[in-house]
Write a protein that holds these residues in place. Sequence first.
Motif, PDB file in Angstrom:
ATOM      1  N   SER A 129       0.829  -1.207   0.000  1.00  0.00           N
ATOM      2  CA  SER A 129       0.000   0.000   0.000  1.00  0.00           C
ATOM      3  C   SER A 129       0.865   1.260   0.000  1.00  0.00           C
ATOM      4  O   SER A 129       1.972   1.267   0.541  1.00  0.00           O
ATOM      5  N   ASP A 130       0.335   2.301  -0.628  1.00  0.00           N
ATOM      6  CA  ASP A 130       0.991   3.604  -0.588  1.00  0.00           C
ATOM      7  C   ASP A 130       0.580   4.335   0.687  1.00  0.00           C
ATOM      8  O   ASP A 130      -0.491   4.083   1.244  1.00  0.00           O
ATOM      9  N   THR A 149      -2.121   5.475   5.650  1.00  0.00           N
ATOM     10  CA  THR A 149      -2.423   4.616   4.508  1.00  0.00           C
ATOM     11  C   THR A 149      -3.933   4.524   4.338  1.00  0.00           C
ATOM     12  O   THR A 149      -4.652   4.210   5.281  1.00  0.00           O
ATOM     13  N   GLY A 151      -7.361   2.861   2.442  1.00  0.00           N
ATOM     14  CA  GLY A 151      -7.754   1.583   1.870  1.00  0.00           C
ATOM     15  C   GLY A 151      -8.190   0.616   2.945  1.00  0.00           C
ATOM     16  O   GLY A 151      -8.753   1.005   3.965  1.00  0.00           O
ATOM     17  N   ILE A 153      -6.263  -1.498   4.791  1.00  0.00           N
ATOM     18  CA  ILE A 153      -5.215  -1.928   5.713  1.00  0.00           C
ATOM     19  C   ILE A 153      -5.688  -1.754   7.152  1.00  0.00           C
ATOM     20  O   ILE A 153      -6.330  -0.765   7.497  1.00  0.00           O
TER      21      ILE A 153
END
Length: 206
Positions: A129-130, A149, A151, A153
């Motif tokens: 992940s970015d 991060t 998303g 996660i």
Amino acid sequence: MRVSPILLLLLAIGWAMLTGCGGVDGSPKGSSDNDYVEVPRRHAYPRIALPDSTYSFTTAGKSRLVIAVNDAATSTLRSSDDGNSCFVDVAYPTLQSTIFYTITPVDRATLSDVIANRLQRIELNMGASDAELLEFDTPAGFECKVFVTRGDISTPVQFLSTDGTGLVVSGAAFVREASPATADSIAPIVDVISRDVVHTLKTMHL
């Protein structure tokens, strides 16, 4: 009730489209009840009540580090088996999330190894992940990095801070409901947690 000609025209057009495309009930011509397929609605998650930005201070055990904790959260103090590191678990019951702070005493000989270990752990938690990186210095002399991060996660906020001589403060926030299906709905939770982490790091002091 007065009805304008324009409204009548719009009603006529709408009715013509309805009856031309299907039956009065909106089903296609020639179809039966058995041919009708329901489209499932998207699941709507309840809106979460987000805590305000009000804080109280607590001292992290023998480290003597004073940190700010959101008034909507509860804090638990722990220490490592060897008595060196201190842990502060800040739990948000309404958000089903917890921020885990680790305060590790260091000296110039161990500082770089501890920082390298914490950065490796952050990288492993992030996976592919970015992350958005926030960097800042504090009035108490700490250099801070916060990784956010977005998303699905489960550890969307991680952080690392040091005064360069005696302490390393590191940790992560764990969001229990993180998953691909809830990525959008937990975004406000991630915002609150990152806000509180940044506030805590900026205000912590000995």
